[in-house]
Scaffold this motif. Structure first.
Motif, PDB file in Angstrom:
ATOM      1  N   ASN A  95      59.191 -48.710 -14.729  1.00 51.65           N
ATOM      2  CA  ASN A  95      59.339 -48.985 -13.296  1.00 51.65           C
ATOM      3  C   ASN A  95      60.008 -47.817 -12.577  1.00 51.65           C
ATOM      4  N   ALA A  96      60.976 -47.174 -13.233  1.00 56.48           N
ATOM      5  CA  ALA A  96      61.545 -45.926 -12.729  1.00 56.48           C
ATOM      6  C   ALA A  96      60.878 -44.798 -13.496  1.00 56.48           C
ATOM      7  N   SER A  97      60.105 -43.983 -12.802  1.00 57.19           N
ATOM      8  CA  SER A  97      59.296 -42.958 -13.463  1.00 57.19           C
ATOM      9  C   SER A  97      60.101 -42.119 -14.437  1.00 57.19           C
ATOM     10  N   GLU A  98      59.537 -41.911 -15.625  1.00 62.75           N
ATOM     11  CA  GLU A  98      60.177 -41.053 -16.613  1.00 62.75           C
ATOM     12  C   GLU A  98      60.031 -39.578 -16.249  1.00 62.75           C
ATOM     13  N   ASP A  99      59.091 -39.244 -15.368  1.00 63.75           N
ATOM     14  CA  ASP A  99      58.791 -37.846 -15.045  1.00 63.75           C
ATOM     15  C   ASP A  99      59.379 -37.376 -13.723  1.00 63.75           C
ATOM     16  N   VAL A 100      59.402 -38.256 -12.737  1.00 60.42           N
ATOM     17  CA  VAL A 100      59.768 -37.845 -11.374  1.00 60.42           C
ATOM     18  C   VAL A 100      60.899 -38.722 -10.855  1.00 60.42           C
ATOM     19  N   GLU A 101      62.016 -38.102 -10.498  1.00 63.43           N
ATOM     20  CA  GLU A 101      63.141 -38.841  -9.937  1.00 63.43           C
ATOM     21  C   GLU A 101      62.766 -39.420  -8.581  1.00 63.43           C
ATOM     22  N   ARG A 102      63.269 -40.611  -8.309  1.00 66.32           N
ATOM     23  CA  ARG A 102      63.026 -41.333  -7.049  1.00 66.32           C
ATOM     24  C   ARG A 102      61.560 -41.739  -6.858  1.00 66.32           C
ATOM     25  N   LEU A 103      60.787 -41.761  -7.959  1.00 68.17           N
ATOM     26  CA  LEU A 103      59.444 -42.340  -7.950  1.00 68.17           C
ATOM     27  C   LEU A 103      59.507 -43.610  -8.789  1.00 68.17           C
TER      28      LEU A 103
END
Length: 538
Positions: free
Chosen positions: A496-504
């Motif tokens: 749910n909280a992207s592992e690649d992009v913060e605040r995505l």
């Protein structure tokens, strides 16, 4: 595809393990006064949130973010909100395009409560009975309901020797529900430790078994095994490979029932849009996202196909998870969700859906009917493993006018019939196949439940796997995202909280906890734990 009661205790709300310093995560606000709190914060410089897609997951996320003080804009590719819950209106008929089985209504009620409103003032939700009428290939039927005594009687009528085994299965379904739904559906699973903590419970509850395997352990009759194991198909799973965690659906339905809103599921979409707008947010249709803007490893907004750029402090994607990473996030920003990893995932089956209206009524047809074909396991192998479009099929027939006659002109009935089919890995050329396939389905319906169907048709439209890819932007035309096998569940699904992009952040069928209306609404609920509190971003 389900969830728990409005009075259920909120789960714990730990800080996100990968949060940056200063990115404190607040617990979800209580309903009382929450809407006012959001409006007060917006009087200052409210942080901006862009939500990509207006399916139920995206709309629920927008409500929750708006209540928490974000200035929310939802952008939708299609010309009206709803995503897969789009509404087709033609020839005087109203056809809900997507979800039609409403369970765990408390998850919807909670969204209204967060805004200081009462859902019953806007939505007339009606219970459906039976939940499903199941018709076997030989013409025998089984009415699947939430009434314990009635279900025992139906089981006894079908297979007297399986009544005790059926009761054991229901008890095990409840045990799985208490853990898999009440305790875990709203946990972010952002760390492998989240998964490690539940391994003992998973072993105790036999999560290593498949849904069909768990059912077969308790009942012997082949038809009853089909009745008790079909539920994973409603969330994109093969009963013979989907983890038995999904057996919780049986108890979830018994606990809260199956419902349908007057006006169709489009009434729910309209109601959620009104909540968003009441919080000062907006829903923009005809606004397709071309890419998510990423700078310094952080989502900064989105760029539309028109070239317009929308800046944002947080971005939430309700688009298909594989499509989000493969097409919206720049490749250089993806260390975990590379093209190779996306393409190696196992994806759910797709759907062939025929929406049709008739000039006559069929009052003996239930609201929800499942027509099981001559093959069960072999057909599912064709769909999920071999990716072959078979000549036979099992069908789900939806007759919403059984509950709401106003969805069709007077004296008419509205329907849709859904056939699980392989995703686009089958190589089927749907433009030249769809009419032949529709006629085969029509012939079966005409010979069984809907006599004189072809001659009574007043309206018709189709949705194919190609449409799932081209219109709904579902990777490989998969209708439910990643297939819900054990190795693609919880921590192993896109987070749910992207592992690649913060605040995505991701919501919807392709992330945790999975597909089905309760699943996508629960994915939005997870955001309360992983999205920073708006006051920290002002």
């Amino acid at each position: 595809m389900q969830n728990t009661s409005a009075s259920a205790q909120d789960p714990a709300h730990p800080a996100r393990p990968d949060a940056s310093p200063g990115d404190e995560v607040a617990a979800p606000p209580r309903a009382a006064g929450a809407a006012l709190a959001g409006r007060v914060l917006r009087g200052a410089r409210a942080p901006r949130a862009v939500v990509i897609g207006s399916g139920f997951g995206g709309l629920a996320a927008a409500v929750r973010l708006g209540v928490r003080g974000y200035d929310v804009t939802v952008v939708e590719k299609l010309d009206q909100p709803g995503g897969r819950a789009y509404v087709h209106r033609q020839d005087g008929f109203t056809f809900d395009a997507g979800p039609t089985v409403i369970t765990a209504p408390f998850l919807l009620e909670e969204l209204w409560q967060l805004c200081g409103r009462n859902m019953a003032d806007d939505i007339d939700m009606r219970p459906v009975a039976p939940f499903y009428r199941i018709r076997f290939h030989d013409g025998a039927t089984f009415d699947y309901t939430g009434d314990a005594a009635a279900m025992r009687a139906e089981v006894a009528r079908l297979s007297p020797g399986d009544v005790e085994g059926y009761e054991r299965f229901v008890r095990r379904s409840e045990e799985i529900f208490r853990v898999g739904f009440e305790e875990l559906a709203h946990v972010p699973f952002g760390s492998w430790m989240d998964m490690a903590r539940i391994v003992p419970d998973m072993m105790r509850l036999e999560s290593y078994r498949t849904v069909y395997g768990l059912v077969a352990k308790h009942v012997k009759d082949d038809r009853l095994r089909q009745v008790l194991s079909f539920h994973p198909l409603l969330v994109g799973g093969n009963p013979f490979s989907t983890t038995s965690i999904y057996s919780l659906i049986a108890f979830l339905e018994r606990n809260w029932g199956v419902h349908f809103p007057i006006g169709g599921t489009g009434a729910l979409v309209k109601g959620l849009v009104s909540l968003i707008e009441g919080l000062g947010g907006s829903v923009r249709c005809g606004a397709e996202v071309r890419r998510i803007s990423v700078e310094g490893g952080r989502a900064r907004g989105v760029e539309l196909a028109s070239g317009e750029r929308l800046a944002a402090d947080v971005v939430v994607s309700n688009a298909d998870s594989a499509w989000t990473y493969r097409h919206l996030v720049p490749p250089e920003a993806r260390k975990r969700w590379t093209d190779r990893r996306i393409e190696r995932q196992r994806y759910s089956m797709s759907l062939f859906v025929w929406y049709f209206g008739t000039r006559r009524q069929y009052p003996d047809v239930a609201h929800h009917t499942i027509l099981l074909g001559p093959r069960y396991r072999p057909l599912l192998e064709d769909i999920f493993e071999k990716h072959v479009l078979a000549d036979d099929f099992s069908l789900y027939l939806h007759r919403p006018t059984a509950t709401d006659p106003a969805l069709a002109p007077p004296g008419c009935d509205a329907f849709y019939v859904l056939s699980p089919v392989p995703n686009l890995l089958s190589g089927t050329h749907w433009p030249t196949t769809q009419e032949r396939y529709r006629r085969s389905i029509s012939a079966l319906l005409e010979a069984t439940l809907l006599p004189g169907l072809e001659g009574a048709l007043a309206s018709s439209r189709l949705l194919t796997p190609q449409d799932f890819q081209d219109r709904l932007l579902s990777f490989r035309g998969a209708a439910f995202g990643p297939e819900p096998v054990l190795t693609q569940s919880a921590f192993f699904r896109p987070h749910n909280a992207s592992e690649d992009v913060e605040r995505l952040y991701l919501v919807g069928a392709g992330t945790h906890p999975g597909a089905g209306l309760p699943g996508v609404l629960s994915s939005a609920r997870v955001l309360d734990q992983v999205v920073p509190d708006a006051s920290k971003l002002v």
